[in-house]
Write an enzyme that holds these catalytic residues in place. Structure first.
Site, PDB file in Angstrom:
ATOM      1  CG  ASP A 145      -6.060   4.267   2.160  1.00  0.00           C
ATOM      2  OD1 ASP A 145      -6.598   5.380   1.971  1.00  0.00           O
ATOM      3  OD2 ASP A 145      -6.020   3.721   3.274  1.00  0.00           O
ATOM      4  CD  GLN A 188      -6.802  -0.030   4.241  1.00  0.00           C
ATOM      5  OE1 GLN A 188      -5.848   0.683   3.939  1.00  0.00           O
ATOM      6  NE2 GLN A 188      -6.791  -0.826   5.307  1.00  0.00           N
ATOM      7  CD  GLU A 244      -6.117   2.258   7.411  1.00  0.00           C
ATOM      8  OE1 GLU A 244      -5.310   1.549   8.036  1.00  0.00           O
ATOM      9  OE2 GLU A 244      -5.883   2.696   6.260  1.00  0.00           O
ATOM     10  CD  GLU A 285      -2.353   1.410   2.772  1.00  0.00           C
ATOM     11  OE1 GLU A 285      -3.347   2.133   2.885  1.00  0.00           O
ATOM     12  OE2 GLU A 285      -1.838   0.801   3.735  1.00  0.00           O
TER      13      GLU A 285
END
Length: 256
Positions: free
Chosen positions: A176, A202, A238, A141
């Site tokens: 993300d 995310q 998140e 990530e």
């Protein structure tokens, strides 16, 4: 409809950690993720998951000494032995909890350092081989430097190129939306281009990292685009609730 996983490191923090599993299930989540499970015996976590009918979507490999500033080990040549040991620890937890994927943090290192790049590639190959033997995926990530200054993996194109170059069947991109918006913007284009590489998504709003739909980006539109793109994985929530966790779940109604 996306399958949402409550991030128990950031959500339901009104409660002790082990009580957050039940709170997530009561709020309508059928999956959870968190940063690190290692403060608790794997068997206890497995019991909580089973008791509340939850799927373990994801967690991170041991990051080194987090309190001392470590943010992963994979790109640190002088920590290779420690990284190898962390693989066994993480995969034992994955086996116990049924987690289908683990995220490996790169650590704080210079991406222009050939030694760091070599260590990172070797670490990913070793972890992917070990995880693949259990049928599990490995996530990498990109993280923005505002939240994590000095983090080695801070570029989505570099991550995508590395995944393509290593050509490991279970090495995937953790996309993300929050980090993508801060690093590069152009979130929808990034998702469309990188979807074949993506194993986990995310979400959090930018810039405050609160609930989706409370920041500068149309998070709900982005999340709906995942369906159009055929994404079948989990979306990890998140984010840090602006007030109480349950009070801030109104955004989920868009997917009801």
């Amino acid at each position: 409809m996306p399958r949402f996983a409550a991030n128990l490191t950031m959500m339901f923090t009104e409660l002790p950690f082990l009580d957050r599993f039940g709170a997530a299930a009561a709020a309508g989540f059928d999956a959870v993720e968190y940063l690190f499970p290692y403060d608790f015996p794997a068997e206890i976590l497995a019991e909580r998951l089973q008791a509340h009918g939850l799927t373990q979507a994801l967690f991170n490999l041991p990051p080194g000494d987090w309190a001392a500033g470590d943010r992963g080990l994979a790109a640190l040549p002088d920590r290779a032995a420690e990284f190898r040991a962390s693989i066994a620890t993480a995969l034992a937890y994955a086996e116990a909890t049924g987690a289908g994927r683990v995220h490996v943090m790169s650590g704080l290192a210079d991406r222009n350092d050939a030694g760091a790049v070599r260590a990172y590639r070797e670490a990913l190959a070793r972890l992917s081989d070990a995880a693949g033997g259990q049928g599990r995926e490995v996530m990498i990530e990109p993280i923005n430097p505002r939240d994590m200054p000095g983090y080695f993996l801070d570029d989505f194109d570099f991550a995508a190129d590395l995944i393509a170059a290593l050509d490991l069947p279970n090495l995937k991109l953790q996309f993300d939306i929050y980090h993508r918006q801060i690093l590069h913007g152009d979130v929808l284009t990034g998702l469309r281009q990188m979807m074949p590489l993506i194993g986990h998504v995310q979400v959090a709003s930018v810039p405050e990292r609160h609930e989706p739909g409370t920041g500068e980006l149309d998070d709900i539109r982005v999340l709906r685009e995942l369906d159009a793109l055929g994404y079948g994985g989990f979306v990890g929530c998140e984010y840090r609730p602006a007030t109480g966790t349950v009070a801030g779940l109104g955004w989920l109604r868009a997917f009801g």
